[in-house]
Write an enzyme that holds these catalytic residues in place. Structure first.
Site, PDB file in Angstrom:
ATOM      1  N   SER A   1      -7.993 -29.212   6.229  1.00  0.00           N
ATOM      2  CA  SER A   1      -7.299 -28.213   5.417  1.00  0.00           C
ATOM      3  C   SER A   1      -5.871 -28.056   5.917  1.00  0.00           C
ATOM      4  O   SER A   1      -5.469 -28.646   6.919  1.00  0.00           O
ATOM      5  CB  SER A   1      -8.041 -26.875   5.483  1.00  0.00           C
ATOM      6  OG  SER A   1      -8.103 -26.411   6.821  1.00  0.00           O
ATOM      7  N   SER A   2      -5.107 -27.247   5.215  1.00  0.00           N
ATOM      8  CA  SER A   2      -3.709 -26.950   5.570  1.00  0.00           C
ATOM      9  C   SER A   2      -2.839 -28.204   5.619  1.00  0.00           C
ATOM     10  O   SER A   2      -1.931 -28.322   6.440  1.00  0.00           O
ATOM     11  CB  SER A   2      -3.636 -26.216   6.919  1.00  0.00           C
ATOM     12  OG  SER A   2      -4.368 -25.007   6.872  1.00  0.00           O
TER      13      SER A   2
ATOM     14  N   ASP B   1      -0.371 -19.674  -2.278  1.00  0.00           N
ATOM     15  CA  ASP B   1       0.219 -20.864  -2.893  1.00  0.00           C
ATOM     16  C   ASP B   1       0.926 -20.532  -4.199  1.00  0.00           C
ATOM     17  O   ASP B   1       1.829 -21.259  -4.617  1.00  0.00           O
ATOM     18  CB  ASP B   1      -0.849 -21.941  -3.133  1.00  0.00           C
ATOM     19  CG  ASP B   1      -1.054 -22.833  -1.914  1.00  0.00           C
ATOM     20  OD1 ASP B   1      -0.058 -23.173  -1.266  1.00  0.00           O
ATOM     21  OD2 ASP B   1      -2.208 -23.172  -1.604  1.00  0.00           O
TER      22      ASP B   1
ATOM     23  N   GLY C   1       1.869  -3.378   4.257  1.00  0.00           N
ATOM     24  CA  GLY C   1       0.646  -3.495   5.030  1.00  0.00           C
ATOM     25  C   GLY C   1      -0.294  -2.366   4.683  1.00  0.00           C
ATOM     26  O   GLY C   1       0.024  -1.484   3.881  1.00  0.00           O
TER      27      GLY C   1
ATOM     28  N   CYS D   1       7.448  -1.343   0.736  1.00  0.00           N
ATOM     29  CA  CYS D   1       6.136  -0.730   0.508  1.00  0.00           C
ATOM     30  C   CYS D   1       5.779   0.226   1.650  1.00  0.00           C
ATOM     31  O   CYS D   1       6.362   1.306   1.753  1.00  0.00           O
ATOM     32  CB  CYS D   1       5.074  -1.809   0.303  1.00  0.00           C
ATOM     33  SG  CYS D   1       3.558  -1.190  -0.470  1.00  0.00           S
TER      34      CYS D   1
ATOM     35  N   GLU E   1      -3.109   8.914   3.876  1.00  0.00           N
ATOM     36  CA  GLU E   1      -4.002   7.776   4.093  1.00  0.00           C
ATOM     37  C   GLU E   1      -4.560   7.801   5.509  1.00  0.00           C
ATOM     38  O   GLU E   1      -5.696   7.384   5.753  1.00  0.00           O
ATOM     39  CB  GLU E   1      -3.245   6.466   3.851  1.00  0.00           C
ATOM     40  CG  GLU E   1      -4.080   5.208   4.068  1.00  0.00           C
ATOM     41  CD  GLU E   1      -3.294   3.923   3.873  1.00  0.00           C
ATOM     42  OE1 GLU E   1      -3.920   2.849   3.962  1.00  0.00           O
ATOM     43  OE2 GLU E   1      -2.058   3.985   3.647  1.00  0.00           O
TER      44      GLU E   1
ATOM     45  N   ARG F   1      -1.471   2.172  -3.146  1.00  0.00           N
ATOM     46  CA  ARG F   1      -2.184   3.336  -3.685  1.00  0.00           C
ATOM     47  C   ARG F   1      -1.436   4.637  -3.438  1.00  0.00           C
ATOM     48  O   ARG F   1      -1.670   5.626  -4.128  1.00  0.00           O
ATOM     49  CB  ARG F   1      -3.563   3.462  -3.025  1.00  0.00           C
ATOM     50  CG  ARG F   1      -4.495   2.312  -3.253  1.00  0.00           C
ATOM     51  CD  ARG F   1      -5.871   2.584  -2.626  1.00  0.00           C
ATOM     52  NE  ARG F   1      -6.657   1.369  -2.577  1.00  0.00           N
ATOM     53  CZ  ARG F   1      -7.314   0.865  -3.626  1.00  0.00           C
ATOM     54  NH1 ARG F   1      -7.292   1.511  -4.778  1.00  0.00           N
ATOM     55  NH2 ARG F   1      -7.994  -0.256  -3.513  1.00  0.00           N
TER      56      ARG F   1
ATOM     57  N   HIS G   1       7.775  -4.771  -4.022  1.00  0.00           N
ATOM     58  CA  HIS G   1       7.824  -5.953  -3.152  1.00  0.00           C
ATOM     59  C   HIS G   1       8.846  -6.957  -3.693  1.00  0.00           C
ATOM     60  O   HIS G   1       8.489  -7.911  -4.393  1.00  0.00           O
ATOM     61  CB  HIS G   1       6.447  -6.622  -3.074  1.00  0.00           C
ATOM     62  CG  HIS G   1       5.459  -5.889  -2.245  1.00  0.00           C
ATOM     63  ND1 HIS G   1       5.231  -6.181  -0.918  1.00  0.00           N
ATOM     64  CD2 HIS G   1       4.631  -4.870  -2.549  1.00  0.00           C
ATOM     65  CE1 HIS G   1       4.297  -5.372  -0.439  1.00  0.00           C
ATOM     66  NE2 HIS G   1       3.911  -4.560  -1.408  1.00  0.00           N
TER      67      HIS G   1
ATOM     68  N   GLU H   1      10.286  -9.333  -2.294  1.00  0.00           N
ATOM     69  CA  GLU H   1      10.156 -10.690  -1.748  1.00  0.00           C
ATOM     70  C   GLU H   1       9.461 -11.643  -2.708  1.00  0.00           C
ATOM     71  O   GLU H   1       9.689 -12.860  -2.681  1.00  0.00           O
ATOM     72  CB  GLU H   1       9.419 -10.670  -0.406  1.00  0.00           C
ATOM     73  CG  GLU H   1       7.934 -10.332  -0.460  1.00  0.00           C
ATOM     74  CD  GLU H   1       7.642  -8.852  -0.364  1.00  0.00           C
ATOM     75  OE1 GLU H   1       6.502  -8.498   0.008  1.00  0.00           O
ATOM     76  OE2 GLU H   1       8.534  -8.044  -0.675  1.00  0.00           O
TER      77      GLU H   1
END
Length: 535
Positions: free
Chosen positions: A13-14, A71, A354, A381, A405, A462, A507, A509
């Protein structure tokens, strides 16, 4: 009718299947074809939204609110197209749909099986993305490694799909590892031979083999692979490690990969325009001076957890003519006591998104250091929420201010659950997800960066800034520079008496591209560079 290309991986993988697929997509789009991309993941999670970034890297969010595989970020950055929820599905989502149909009685008492029901559901997703995107070419990456039991239904579905299409409508590209054995001083083709043998044993003959290696793939090696794997020598391509992933399309173009693909698909080989990509790479080579950016998070042992943030910083750096050196800082280890030692040499501080309380106090310490020491700061965020908590505690006179939270009984819950989230129990796919409009205040740093009043950013959260404390925060000097069009939600905040301190609930980015860096990241890196090189 769309043509379809399936990308599979072998040996380990990867390997970079996603980069290979995205690079091919870039080349085909550069030849004037409408391209869309899709990732099929074999795990049983419905989507990666509830998975730890340590397990899966970042969760990429599309405009229409799908939580997808990282991806998808590569795909969007390489083909410069916004993808949708149709661009990523898992085995879990296929089973979830089939079981729901079985419970409704849709199968009229029949036995539900992998073949034909699971494979047919997979093929339906292939047909659906082709129809909805109206693409000329659909590139579908099949996750996992050939030989994995989990990916077999996807391979079988792709095999059936090709059989149902006309010749030349479907191609298979197999990406495989050609390892270098130092003791023997040579690369070895046997793993590739075995991988292709495994693929052929389940009915799929690859049309192209892309050889990943950290050493040169000679003509002799390619001829050997071609002989044992029953492909033409010219259809065995080398994909040697590159200093930048954005060089991969050029390396594949030099070998005529896209021309060969179009020939096998029976499509016209149109002129290619790689000028934007080449200009970006040339600008990257000509960058002078280094800007050091601290990214303070909790998943720093796996850089892929912040992949889009790191890429966006790189794009902005090239745009500003500076090398951006990203320093991943563990928020769990950061405190006010060691902030100077850890962050003192940084030209900019970024606190990304996060979940959970772990490392939150370290993120607050990072925001405090940036505010007090006038270091350019970008919060994203949870990074915005940390900045608001820090400001509330240290400037607005609300000691212990935090997010509900983490402490439902807090005296100053300056961050609180959105009302529409209060009765939601399921965690997956239930947040505020996807692109939402934001009204930016003229004269603000945010407006200066975006240059327009209404912007759209993708969200995944949230909790929001608590409106019960909004006036008090503003009276203390916090500038709310972006709100939802109805004014109800705080989308962006900044500090007026600071070189550059901006945070976004969205976000940004996710929308950065190599040839079109995100304006907020560009403004941030520009401020960091000015701070370092103003003398």
């Amino acid at each position: 009718m769309a043509k379809h290309i399936f990308v599979t991986g072998g040996v380990v993988s990867s390997l970079g299947k996603g980069i290979t697929a995205a690079s091919l997509g870039h080349l085909l789009k550069a030849r004037g074809y409408k391209v869309t991309m899709q990732k099929m993941d074999p795990y049983l999670n419905v989507d990666p939204g509830t998975m730890s970034p340590f397990q899966h890297g970042e969760v990429f969010v599309t405009d229409d609110g799908h939580e997808g595989d990282l991806d998808l970020g590569h795909y969007e950055r390489f083909i410069d197209e916004s993808l949708s929820r149709e661009s990523n599905f898992t085995q879990g989502s296929i089973y979830q749909t089939l079981i729901a149909r079985e419970r409704r009685g849709d199968f009229l008492g029949g036995t539900v099986q992998v073949i034909p029901h699971v494979t047919e559901a997979i093929k339906e997703r292939l047909r659906r993305i082709a129809s909805q995107s109206n693409a000329d070419i659909v590139i579908s990456e099949i996750g996992g490694t050939i030989g994995d039991i989990e990916s077999q239904p996807f391979i079988e579905a792709a095999r059936q799909f090709k059989k149902e299409k006309d010749p030349g409508d479907v191609l298979f590209v197999h990406v495989t590892l050609v390892p270098y054995i130092a003791a023997a001083h040579e690369v070895k083709t046997k793993p590739t031979q075995h991988s292709v043998k495994e693929l052929r044993s389940i009915g799929v003959q690859p049309d192209f083999i892309v050889c990943r290696s950290d050493h040169e793939i000679t003509d002799k090696v390619r001829e050997k692979i071609a002989l044992f794997c029953d492909v033409a020598t010219e259809d065995v391509l080398a994909c040697v490690d590159s200093p930048s992933i954005y060089e991969v399309p050029l390396a594949l173009d030099e070998q005529g990969f896209d021309v060969k693909v179009l020939d096998k698909l029976g499509l016209e080989v149109r002129p290619i325009d790689l000028t934007p990509l080449k200009s970006f790479l040339e600008a990257a080579d000509n960058c002078e001076g280094q800007v050091d950016i601290a990214v303070v998070g909790k998943y720093v042992s796996l850089p892929d957890a912040y992949l889009s943030v790191i890429e966006a910083l790189g794009h902005a750096g090239v745009h500003e003519g500076r090398h951006v050196e990203v320093h991943l800082i563990d928020g769990e280890e950061l405190t006010d006591d060691n902030a100077e030692e850890t962050l003192g040499s940084m030209d900019g501080i970024l606190v990304p998104g996060g979940f959970g309380q772990r490392a939150f106090e370290g993120k607050i310490a990072a925001a405090r250091y940036a505010r007090v020491h006038k270091v350019p700061f970008l919060g994203i965020c949870l990074g915005l929420q940390a900045a608001v908590c820090e400001f509330a505690r240290d400037v607005a006179g609300m000691p212990g201010a935090t997010s509900a939270e983490f402490d439902e009984q807090a005296e100053y819950p300056v961050i609180d659950l959105m009302p529409e989230q209060e009765d939601i129990e399921d965690k997956g796919g239930t947040m505020r997800l996807g692109a939402y409009p934001c009204k930016v205040s003229p004269g603000s740093r945010a407006f200066e960066a975006y240059g327009e009043e209404i912007i759209y950013e993708r969200h995944r959260h949230r909790y929001e800034v608590n409106n019960a404390f909004r006036d008090r925060l503003q009276d203390a000097g916090l500038v709310i520079s972006g709100v939802s069009p109805d004014g109800r939600l705080t989308e962006m905040i900044e500090l007026p008496d600071h070189p550059w301190f901006v945070a976004s609930q969205g976000h940004p980015e996710f929308k950065s591209r190599p040839t079109r860096p995100h304006p907020l990241f560009s403004a941030f890196v520009h401020a960091a560079a000015i701070g370092k090189y103003r003398g």
